[in-house]
Design an enzyme around this catalytic site. Structure first.
Site, PDB file in Angstrom:
ATOM      1  N   ARG A 114       0.841  -1.187   0.000  1.00 57.50           N
ATOM      2  CA  ARG A 114       0.000   0.000   0.000  1.00 57.50           C
ATOM      3  C   ARG A 114       0.883   1.246   0.000  1.00 57.50           C
ATOM      4  O   ARG A 114       1.732   1.415   0.871  1.00 57.50           O
ATOM      5  CB  ARG A 114      -0.915   0.017   1.233  1.00 57.50           C
ATOM      6  CG  ARG A 114      -1.828   1.235   1.246  1.00 57.50           C
ATOM      7  CD  ARG A 114      -2.564   1.398   2.560  1.00 57.50           C
ATOM      8  NE  ARG A 114      -3.293   2.664   2.519  1.00 57.50           N
ATOM      9  CZ  ARG A 114      -3.598   3.385   3.584  1.00 57.50           C
ATOM     10  NH1 ARG A 114      -3.246   2.981   4.800  1.00 57.50           N
ATOM     11  NH2 ARG A 114      -4.246   4.515   3.453  1.00 57.50           N
ATOM     12  N   HIS A 132      -3.194  10.923   1.055  1.00 58.66           N
ATOM     13  CA  HIS A 132      -2.632  10.670   2.382  1.00 58.66           C
ATOM     14  C   HIS A 132      -2.103  12.005   2.916  1.00 58.66           C
ATOM     15  O   HIS A 132      -0.915  12.125   3.252  1.00 58.66           O
ATOM     16  CB  HIS A 132      -1.541   9.609   2.325  1.00 58.66           C
ATOM     17  CG  HIS A 132      -1.298   8.931   3.640  1.00 58.66           C
ATOM     18  ND1 HIS A 132      -1.379   7.569   3.812  1.00 58.66           N
ATOM     19  CD2 HIS A 132      -0.971   9.421   4.857  1.00 58.66           C
ATOM     20  CE1 HIS A 132      -1.107   7.251   5.068  1.00 58.66           C
ATOM     21  NE2 HIS A 132      -0.850   8.374   5.728  1.00 58.66           N
ATOM     22  N   GLU A 137      -7.654   8.320   6.590  1.00 57.52           N
ATOM     23  CA  GLU A 137      -7.927   8.943   7.871  1.00 57.52           C
ATOM     24  C   GLU A 137      -8.454  10.383   7.760  1.00 57.52           C
ATOM     25  O   GLU A 137      -7.787  11.342   8.173  1.00 57.52           O
ATOM     26  CB  GLU A 137      -6.681   8.903   8.758  1.00 57.52           C
ATOM     27  CG  GLU A 137      -6.189   7.507   9.041  1.00 57.52           C
ATOM     28  CD  GLU A 137      -5.021   7.438  10.012  1.00 57.52           C
ATOM     29  OE1 GLU A 137      -4.706   6.323  10.460  1.00 57.52           O
ATOM     30  OE2 GLU A 137      -4.444   8.496  10.332  1.00 57.52           O
ATOM     31  N   ASN A 167      -7.584   1.534  10.076  1.00 57.21           N
ATOM     32  CA  ASN A 167      -6.273   1.691  10.711  1.00 57.21           C
ATOM     33  C   ASN A 167      -6.469   1.597  12.217  1.00 57.21           C
ATOM     34  O   ASN A 167      -7.277   2.343  12.784  1.00 57.21           O
ATOM     35  CB  ASN A 167      -5.646   3.038  10.359  1.00 57.21           C
ATOM     36  CG  ASN A 167      -5.274   3.155   8.894  1.00 57.21           C
ATOM     37  OD1 ASN A 167      -5.291   2.160   8.161  1.00 57.21           O
ATOM     38  ND2 ASN A 167      -4.937   4.352   8.463  1.00 57.21           N
ATOM     39  N   TYR A 194      -4.424   1.330  16.028  1.00 58.54           N
ATOM     40  CA  TYR A 194      -3.202   1.406  16.816  1.00 58.54           C
ATOM     41  C   TYR A 194      -3.439   1.161  18.306  1.00 58.54           C
ATOM     42  O   TYR A 194      -2.633   0.546  18.978  1.00 58.54           O
ATOM     43  CB  TYR A 194      -2.525   2.767  16.619  1.00 58.54           C
ATOM     44  CG  TYR A 194      -1.963   2.925  15.236  1.00 58.54           C
ATOM     45  CD1 TYR A 194      -0.716   2.409  14.920  1.00 58.54           C
ATOM     46  CD2 TYR A 194      -2.681   3.565  14.227  1.00 58.54           C
ATOM     47  CE1 TYR A 194      -0.187   2.533  13.642  1.00 58.54           C
ATOM     48  CE2 TYR A 194      -2.168   3.693  12.945  1.00 58.54           C
ATOM     49  CZ  TYR A 194      -0.924   3.180  12.653  1.00 58.54           C
ATOM     50  OH  TYR A 194      -0.412   3.293  11.391  1.00 58.54           O
ATOM     51  N   GLU A 210      -3.498  -0.270   8.264  1.00 62.45           N
ATOM     52  CA  GLU A 210      -2.337   0.142   9.044  1.00 62.45           C
ATOM     53  C   GLU A 210      -2.447  -0.455  10.440  1.00 62.45           C
ATOM     54  O   GLU A 210      -3.506  -0.387  11.068  1.00 62.45           O
ATOM     55  CB  GLU A 210      -2.235   1.670   9.195  1.00 62.45           C
ATOM     56  CG  GLU A 210      -1.912   2.428   7.931  1.00 62.45           C
ATOM     57  CD  GLU A 210      -1.780   3.931   8.197  1.00 62.45           C
ATOM     58  OE1 GLU A 210      -1.508   4.315   9.362  1.00 62.45           O
ATOM     59  OE2 GLU A 210      -1.959   4.713   7.261  1.00 62.45           O
TER      60      GLU A 210
END
Length: 455
Positions: free
Chosen positions: A82, A126, A171, A297, A299, A351
């Site tokens: 990606r 991005h 995002e 994504n 985290y 991600e």
């Protein structure tokens, strides 16, 4: 501390494994071959906004070292890569003339991936909006919606026949909230009403771009990538539960609901009051244009408190260099919640990764914490798959140590260590673990095929 993963989980044979990067964080060559400036080029020039005073002018020099980096990807044995296209590299003004040298770079990159048997997963935005568009109001202006649609169609016309998937935006919460409400990311503005309008224009441009790309005959799978976290109350108090509901609305449902249910959440609209975005007739329908996939994504989780800020690590969990709690259970909880609350297209984790202090010693980086972080999140993903969540793939952030936005080069997320002075690349232990894990997955699938053929 969690115990190391003792058993390797099983995934379907068509499950996609990959690594991810973004243009501004790795490419460098910030004005080479006709590239125009982006809002991040401009933001980095402001005193004090980047922790180490650095910028993305050189980064990982990927623009010149792309062939070397493709060989690193090949060594990992992944299915997919990606990457993002730098809008100002291919269309310096954000409208009008295209920069052929910029388009040629991405054509070489895509062809290089295809030749190596690696599926290209392309992201259009991005965060590096062309400066010329920002000078005209950027994402706060509805005209930028159409500029993005034109840009998407131009890129797809050149590359869409060879890329497996196209992501419109990465995002949008970050672009809107950090870029336009708190001002900690480019373009560095602090206006909540503007931030909400930016959100709406990002989502609208996503839906209209999907419609235009399909009308153009684009064969790539189309979707968007959201940063999502399970939002939990810090205590059992009614106030913390109420705050968690609102925080979930602003960070998760504010994006998921219009995309998958066709309307912004009513409680968040009420909370915003006069800061609600201007919405025109038909916008909701366009935003909810069906997607081929949803990118997530992940985290860490988010803990909500009506009083004192919650301190990461207070529950006995490790904390990354970003100050984020290591909480793989949150990935399972998030995916199960999405599966329960929405009618979903296939989901990719686009991600997932962590920054830790890495030291290069005698040509090795023994990043045990990162290895364990990835292993435990893959296990958490397997648990969601086992419970019926329509998962299609997983990608580690990031292939390379890189320019980590407002943190500069102080935080390292990469599977590959980068010596920024020499640009020397070194596979970390986490990269070797990921390589071996994927090899085991392939071996199991091949053995299953042989067993089935012998029956």
């Amino acid at each position: 501390m969690r115990a190391p993963m003792t058993a390797s989980p099983h995934f379907p044979p068509d499950f996609v494994w990959g690594v991810a990067t973004s243009a501004f964080q790795i490419e460098g060559a910030h004005l080479a071959d006709g590239k125009g400036p982006s809002i991040w080029d401009d933001f980095c020039q402001r005193p004090g906004v980047i922790a180490d005073g650095s910028d993305g002018r050189v980064a990982c020099d990927h623009y010149r070292r792309w062939a070397e980096d493709l060989e690193l990807i090949t060594q990992l044995g992944v299915d997919a890569y990606r990457f993002s296209v730098s809008w100002p590299r291919v269309q310096p003004e954000g409208a009008g003339a295209w920069n052929e040298k910029g388009l040629d770079f991405y054509e070489r990159l895509v062809d290089g991936l295809v030749a190596r048997g690696i599926k290209p997963y392309l992201t259009l935005n991005h965060w590096d909006l062309p400066s010329a568009l920002q000078a005209r109001g950027g994402w706060g202006q509805r005209d930028t919606v159409q500029r993005f649609v034109d840009y998407a169609c131009g890129v797809a016309e050149r590359l869409g026949d060879r890329v497996a998937a196209i992501t419109t935006h990465n995002e949008p919460w970050v672009i809107a909230t950090l870029g336009h409400e708190t001002g900690t990311f480019a373009p560095g503005l602090k206006d909540r009403r503007l931030a909400m309008q930016v959100t709406h224009h990002l989502l609208l441009s996503h839906g209209l771009a999907l419609q235009a790309l399909r009308a153009q005959g684009c064969r790539s799978r189309l979707g968007i990538v959201l940063n999502l976290s399970p939002t939990m109350p810090a205590t059992d108090s009614a106030a913390d539960h109420a705050r968690a509901r609102l925080d979930d609305g602003r960070s998760n449902r504010w994006f998921l609901d219009p995309l998958l249910k066709g309307a912004y959440p009513a409680d968040v609209l009420e909370f915003l009051g006069a800061d609600v975005p201007q919405i025109e007739a038909g916008d909701a329908r366009d935003i909810a244009t069906p997607m081929d996939f949803l990118g997530v994504n992940y985290y860490t989780r988010h803990m909500s408190s009506a009083d004192e800020p919650w301190q990461a690590g207070g529950a006995g969990h490790d904390v990354t260099e970003m100050g984020w709690e290591v909480y793989p259970e949150g990935l399972t909880a998030l995916l199960l919640r999405l599966h329960a609350d929405y009618r979903l297209p296939p989901i990719y984790v686009k991600e997932n990764g962590a920054a830790f202090k890495d030291t290069l010693v005698n040509g090795r980086v023994h990043d045990t914490q990162r290895r364990d972080y990835i292993a435990h999140h893959i296990q958490a993903l397997a648990e969601a798959v086992a419970q019926g969540v329509p998962m299609a793939g997983y990608m580690v952030w990031s292939l390379l140590d890189n320019f980590e936005w407002a943190s500069g080069y102080a935080k390292r997320f990469g599977l590959v260590h980068v010596d920024y002075a020499t640009q020397r690349r070194t596979l970390k232990d986490s990269a070797l673990w990921y390589r071996d894990f994927l090899a085991l997955q392939r071996q199991r699938h091949e053995e299953a095929v042989c067993l089935a053929a012998s029956d």
